[in-house]
Write a protein that holds these residues in place. Structure first.
Motif, mmCIF file in Angstrom:
data_model
loop_
_atom_site.group_PDB
_atom_site.id
_atom_site.type_symbol
_atom_site.label_atom_id
_atom_site.label_comp_id
_atom_site.label_asym_id
_atom_site.label_seq_id
_atom_site.Cartn_x
_atom_site.Cartn_y
_atom_site.Cartn_z
ATOM 1 N N GLU A 269 -13.108 -10.747 4.343
ATOM 2 C CA GLU A 269 -13.174 -9.565 3.486
ATOM 3 C C GLU A 269 -11.961 -9.501 2.556
ATOM 4 O OE1 GLU A 269 -13.682 -4.691 3.853
ATOM 5 O OE2 GLU A 269 -13.344 -5.912 5.635
ATOM 6 N N LEU A 270 -12.210 -9.229 1.287
ATOM 7 C CA LEU A 270 -11.146 -9.131 0.302
ATOM 8 C C LEU A 270 -10.391 -7.814 0.462
ATOM 9 C CD1 LEU A 270 -9.690 -10.098 -2.291
ATOM 10 C CD2 LEU A 270 -11.534 -9.026 -3.608
ATOM 11 N N VAL A 271 -9.067 -7.889 0.391
ATOM 12 C CA VAL A 271 -8.217 -6.700 0.518
ATOM 13 C C VAL A 271 -7.637 -6.382 -0.856
ATOM 14 C CG1 VAL A 271 -6.225 -5.669 1.658
ATOM 15 C CG2 VAL A 271 -7.654 -7.316 2.896
ATOM 16 N N ILE A 272 -8.049 -5.255 -1.427
ATOM 17 C CA ILE A 272 -7.582 -4.827 -2.742
ATOM 18 C C ILE A 272 -6.862 -3.493 -2.601
ATOM 19 C CG2 ILE A 272 -8.287 -4.093 -5.050
ATOM 20 C CD1 ILE A 272 -10.540 -6.038 -4.967
ATOM 21 N N ARG A 273 -5.723 -3.400 -3.252
ATOM 22 C CA ARG A 273 -4.953 -2.147 -3.246
ATOM 23 C C ARG A 273 -5.194 -1.382 -4.539
ATOM 24 N NH1 ARG A 273 0.278 -5.502 -2.342
ATOM 25 N NH2 ARG A 273 0.184 -6.102 -0.126
ATOM 26 N N ARG A 274 -4.886 -0.087 -4.488
ATOM 27 C CA ARG A 274 -5.012 0.727 -5.699
ATOM 28 C C ARG A 274 -3.992 0.324 -6.754
ATOM 29 N NH1 ARG A 274 -4.953 6.864 -3.734
ATOM 30 N NH2 ARG A 274 -3.058 6.067 -2.741
ATOM 31 N N SER A 275 -2.844 -0.211 -6.305
ATOM 32 C CA SER A 275 -1.781 -0.577 -7.243
ATOM 33 C C SER A 275 -1.992 -1.952 -7.868
ATOM 34 C CB SER A 275 -0.430 -0.556 -6.512
ATOM 35 O OG SER A 275 -0.435 -1.444 -5.398
ATOM 36 N N ASP A 276 -3.034 -2.696 -7.447
ATOM 37 C CA ASP A 276 -3.290 -4.022 -8.017
ATOM 38 C C ASP A 276 -3.710 -3.899 -9.483
ATOM 39 O OD1 ASP A 276 -2.685 -5.343 -5.682
ATOM 40 O OD2 ASP A 276 -4.752 -5.335 -4.952
ATOM 41 N N SER A 277 -3.277 -4.841 -10.279
ATOM 42 C CA SER A 277 -3.652 -4.851 -11.694
ATOM 43 C C SER A 277 -5.125 -5.206 -11.852
ATOM 44 C CB SER A 277 -2.787 -5.860 -12.451
ATOM 45 O OG SER A 277 -3.018 -7.173 -11.963
ATOM 46 N N SER A 278 -5.688 -4.830 -12.973
ATOM 47 C CA SER A 278 -7.103 -5.101 -13.231
ATOM 48 C C SER A 278 -7.382 -6.600 -13.303
ATOM 49 C CB SER A 278 -7.540 -4.415 -14.516
ATOM 50 O OG SER A 278 -6.757 -4.865 -15.619
ATOM 51 N N SER A 279 -6.435 -7.361 -13.848
ATOM 52 C CA SER A 279 -6.634 -8.811 -13.938
ATOM 53 C C SER A 279 -6.663 -9.445 -12.547
ATOM 54 C CB SER A 279 -5.528 -9.442 -14.780
ATOM 55 O OG SER A 279 -4.248 -9.203 -14.201
ATOM 56 N N LEU A 280 -5.786 -8.980 -11.647
ATOM 57 C CA LEU A 280 -5.778 -9.501 -10.279
ATOM 58 C C LEU A 280 -7.061 -9.118 -9.552
ATOM 59 C CD1 LEU A 280 -4.390 -10.873 -7.893
ATOM 60 C CD2 LEU A 280 -3.269 -8.690 -7.383
ATOM 61 N N TYR B 47 -4.886 -12.864 0.847
ATOM 62 C CA TYR B 47 -5.632 -11.808 0.165
ATOM 63 C C TYR B 47 -6.921 -11.460 0.897
ATOM 64 C CZ TYR B 47 -2.679 -12.058 -4.012
ATOM 65 O OH TYR B 47 -1.629 -11.998 -4.886
ATOM 66 N N PHE B 48 -7.375 -12.347 1.777
ATOM 67 C CA PHE B 48 -8.619 -12.143 2.512
ATOM 68 C C PHE B 48 -8.317 -12.048 4.004
ATOM 69 C CE2 PHE B 48 -9.656 -14.299 -1.392
ATOM 70 C CZ PHE B 48 -10.838 -13.707 -1.818
ATOM 71 N N LEU B 49 -9.003 -11.145 4.687
ATOM 72 C CA LEU B 49 -8.853 -11.057 6.137
ATOM 73 C C LEU B 49 -9.343 -12.356 6.779
ATOM 74 C CD1 LEU B 49 -10.101 -7.419 6.908
ATOM 75 C CD2 LEU B 49 -7.743 -8.237 6.784
ATOM 76 N N GLN B 50 -8.526 -12.911 7.651
ATOM 77 C CA GLN B 50 -8.855 -14.180 8.295
ATOM 78 C C GLN B 50 -8.872 -13.984 9.811
ATOM 79 O OE1 GLN B 50 -9.704 -16.924 6.611
ATOM 80 N NE2 GLN B 50 -9.318 -15.977 4.626
ATOM 81 N N ARG C 228 -3.373 -9.096 4.656
ATOM 82 C CA ARG C 228 -2.518 -9.109 3.472
ATOM 83 C C ARG C 228 -1.218 -8.385 3.786
ATOM 84 N NH1 ARG C 228 -4.137 -6.876 -2.627
ATOM 85 N NH2 ARG C 228 -2.230 -7.593 -3.659
ATOM 86 N N SER C 229 -0.149 -8.837 3.151
ATOM 87 C CA SER C 229 1.164 -8.255 3.434
ATOM 88 C C SER C 229 1.248 -6.814 2.968
ATOM 89 C CB SER C 229 2.255 -9.087 2.747
ATOM 90 O OG SER C 229 2.054 -9.088 1.341
ATOM 91 N N LEU C 230 2.196 -6.089 3.539
ATOM 92 C CA LEU C 230 2.392 -4.687 3.193
ATOM 93 C C LEU C 230 2.922 -4.555 1.768
ATOM 94 C CD1 LEU C 230 4.030 -3.372 6.491
ATOM 95 C CD2 LEU C 230 1.658 -3.134 5.782
ATOM 96 N N SER C 231 2.584 -3.431 1.160
ATOM 97 C CA SER C 231 3.020 -3.147 -0.206
ATOM 98 C C SER C 231 4.310 -2.330 -0.186
ATOM 99 C CB SER C 231 1.911 -2.380 -0.942
ATOM 100 O OG SER C 231 2.373 -1.861 -2.165
ATOM 101 N N ASP C 232 4.967 -2.259 -1.338
ATOM 102 C CA ASP C 232 6.134 -1.391 -1.472
ATOM 103 C C ASP C 232 5.732 0.075 -1.561
ATOM 104 O OD1 ASP C 232 7.747 -3.638 -1.433
ATOM 105 O OD2 ASP C 232 7.824 -3.805 -3.634
#
Length: 305
Positions: free
Chosen positions: A103-114, A58-61, A78-82
């Motif tokens: 750096e944290l990688v967040i997608r638009r499709s991620d749930s609010s809890s995640l 989830y974080f750039l390494q 982070r892995s590619l999304s569908d």
């Protein structure tokens, strides 16, 4: 041109991208082992053994190669999304803005809890905002087993893997001028030699790149032949990264042209303002035609003004 004419980075950054379970973190460990003096050193990247649970990284390494040097670095992502739009936005951010370790990688499709859970974790870890590295080349990692299933499958679910790979690979942000990313096929040790050759040929036709030069089959084994393949792959990446370095003189010339045009526009505006002021001044002191007496003293004063 000399070396000083180019914008040479202190550390060349290679970005690893690929679908879930493609083996990006495992590839980092195999590359690092090639340059390690201690063959019994611990693995550097955390490997996910059950790709069905979460997205792994989830974080750039950042991993410098060799360890502790400034030669070049690998960035595990982070892995590619569908969702293709998620992938394009994520890649665009990395290529245009640069990458940062931690750096944290967040997608638009991620749930609010995640999102909340990962942001809370990011605040505890933190990242250095001052160290931002420009991506110099891309290594596209794919799972050979998943590609084979997609080749031989008939359902839409099985074909989805190829679609994600092809759509993301052809994203314009991944190309450096005319140079497309290098492709690494993993998990070849679980396939026959015939299937491995078929996969490379299929990917070459799917992605439009030469299989013999730009697609590298790197299995899990650590034999000398596999190490030579890794070195050959890195040589390809670093050569193309150097070939696409930006030229300092081009940037200076562009800035100089912009400065000259701005200066000329400023002169034009000032000239128009001076002429308008003079015209207004003349109209204010214009001599009426009905007056037959010419005041030469007033005209001389107006002319001197």
């Amino acid at each position: 041109m000399t070396l000083s004419d180019y914008d040479v980075p202190k550390t060349t950054s290679l970005l690893l991208i690929g679908p879930k379970g493609s083996g990006k973190s495992s590839l980092v460990n195999r590359i690092s082992k090639v340059f390690e003096n201690d063959k019994f050193a611990s693995e550097r990247a955390q490997v996910t053994y059950n790709s069905s649970v979460g997205d792994g990284t989830y974080f750039l390494q950042e991993y410098t190669i060799p360890r502790g040097s400034n030669s070049f670095s690998l960035y595990d992502t982070r892995s590619l999304s569908d969702d293709a739009s998620d992938n394009i936005n994520m890649i665009k951010l990395w290529i245009m803005e640069g990458v940062r370790h931690g750096e944290l990688v967040i997608r638009r499709s991620d749930s609010s809890s995640l999102r909340n859970r990962m942001r809370c974790k990011a605040r505890k870890i933190g990242c250095d905002p001052s160290v931002i590295r420009k991506v110099n080349f891309v290594i596209f990692v794919v799972d050979g087993l998943a590609v084979l299933k997609s080749m031989e499958g008939d359902s839409d679910v099985e074909k989805q893997y190829d679609q994600i790979v092809a759509t993301t690979f052809n994203c314009p942000y991944l190309s450096f001028r005319d140079d497309k990313p290098v492709v690494v096929v993993t998990h070849g040790d679980l396939l026959s030699l015939t299937d491995r050759a078929r996969i490379r040929t299929y990917l070459g036709e799917l992605l439009g790149i030469p299989p013999a030069k730009q697609i590298f089959d790197i299995p899990e084994s650590s034999d000398p032949e596999n190490e030579l393949i890794i070195i050959d792959m890195l040589r390809y990446c670093l050569e193309h990264a150097d070939r696409n370095l930006s030229c300092k003189s081009c940037a200076r010339n562009k800035g100089f042209r912009v400065s000259v045009m701005a200066f000329l526009n400023l002169l034009l505006v000032l000239g128009i303002a001076i002429i308008a002021f003079k015209m207004q001044h003349l109209n204010a002191h214009r001599i009426p035609k009905s007056n037959s007496h010419v005041d030469w003293r007033a005209i001389r004063h107006l002319w001197l003004d």
